[in-house]
Design a protein around this motif. Structure first.
Motif: not given
Length: 394
Positions: A96-104, A206-208
């Motif tokens: 269930s872990v989803d480690d991804r790059t932020c959309d920013c 910084p992106h919130k």
């Protein structure tokens, strides 16, 4: 456990020890009523399980957490050794872990205040922070023309007054703005703007969502909470003489009771306490318990030849013990006698003043027995006087 025969023999020995000749072991001579007593404490460990979606801004290490399959309700966790301690376990559902790059992309976002320009418009003047444009000049109030009505109060923060640059009045203007009510903005640039205070001219913040890290992690978390619950056991709540209960608690030979389905006393306790025992047995959310309950059967014996006595028989480490107490009817009789004696004693002080008043008032009208006594005394005196006269005449 004591039997009916053991109880009757113990009562027989008690009666013979009192020097009385009465047989209670014969049928119909005595009536036995059994009172089961259960007391102690139960410490339960009650478990609750929840599942929720979690989000974390930035990277987080979840490798040290226990992993469960499918649903948290089916995951097995060993019961606690000590049910009196509270604990909370957080687990992660498998895959269930989803480690991804932020959309920013890089953890930055355009500054919403300056829209990425790095600068914000700046007015040429700002209000004076001493007079706050309230008492900039006591004569013209910053207009350059005398108002004709001098200000009745001074500026709160102004210490001294100087010449007004607007109307030229002496000792009337604010020493900071000199009557203008405003000051030139020191941070204003030639372009009429100033550096954005939010991004410090950088144009980005910084992106919130990712807290400026550029990564986010989501997963399904299962939480297992174990909470202790302690309850006192005292059955029955009433119906047993207080003195008998005290003696049983101090001297009785109690049998341990686990209060579980596999308890050797389960059938006996269920028979004697009925539905109320179900509240003491383990329920669905209970995963562990520690019980210090004890069980004992107290026999209440009444003998037809001794209606004012009640015999209580209970087991001890040395054999059956008998406690003799007055019956309830006898107790009410003794209570009535004591209350009557107390009432009589309370009336004596009230009667004494009345008797004293009657004896000190000789002119009071006699009545009842007191009148009869007075009449008898007067008759005796009259007879004595008549006898004296007759003696003197002769």
């Amino acid at each position: 456990m004591l039997s009916d025969n053991d109880v009757l023999k113990a009562v027989q020995r008690e009666i013979e020890g009192r020097g009385e000749s009465l047989t209670v072991t014969v049928p119909g001579a005595a009536a036995i009523t059994w009172h089961p007593v259960l007391k102690g404490k139960i410490v339960r460990c009650v478990e609750s399980r929840t599942e929720q979606e979690r989000f974390h801004a930035g990277p987080i290490d979840l490798s040290g957490r226990e992993v469960y399959e499918t649903t948290i309700s089916r995951h097995h966790i060993p019961p606690p050794r000590d049910p009196s301690k509270q604990s909370t376990v957080k687990l992660v559902r498998r895959e269930s872990v989803d480690d991804r790059t932020c959309d920013c992309g890089n953890g930055e976002a355009t500054c919403p205040r300056c829209k990425g320009a790095g600068e914000v418009p700046c007015e040429q003047y700002r209000p004076c922070n001493e007079c706050r444009n309230l008492d900039s000049c006591l004569r013209c109030a910053g207009t350059g023309f005398p108002t004709g009505k001098p200000t009745s109060h001074a500026a709160p923060d102004a210490q001294d007054r100087g010449q007004c640059r607007q109307c030229g009045a002496q000792n009337a203007a604010c020493s900071r703005c000199h009557g203008c009510g405003r000051l030139p903005c020191t941070s204003r640039q030639a372009t009429g703007s100033r550096n954005c205070p939010d991004c410090d001219r950088d144009g980005t913040v910084p992106h919130k969502r990712c807290a400026g890290t550029g990564r986010t992690v989501t997963w399904t978390e299962g939480v297992v909470t174990r909470t202790p619950s302690t309850s006192e056991v005292k059955l029955p709540g009433s119906g047993v003489f207080y003195l008998a209960r005290q003696q049983v608690r101090e001297r009785g030979a109690w049998a341990p009771a686990k209060l579980t389905d596999n308890d050797p006393l389960h059938d006996q306790l269920t028979k004697e306490f009925g539905p109320i025992l179900k509240t003491l047995l383990p329920h669905q959310q209970e995963i562990a318990r520690r019980t210090t309950a004890r069980y004992l059967r107290l026999a209440r014996v009444t003998v037809a030849e001794h209606p004012h006595r009640v015999y209580f028989v209970f087991p001890t480490t040395t054999g059956p013990e008998v406690l003799v107490l007055p019956s309830q009817k006898r107790t009410w009789q003794l209570t009535a006698v004591v209350l009557g004696a107390l009432a009589l004693l309370a009336l004596v002080p009230a009667l004494r003043p009345a008797e004293h008043a009657a004896s000190s008032t000789g002119r009071a009208r006699p009545s009842g027995s007191l009148a009869g006594t007075l009449n008898s005394s007067l008759t005796t005196q009259a007879r004595q006087q008549a006898l004296r006269r007759k003696t003197q005449t002769s």
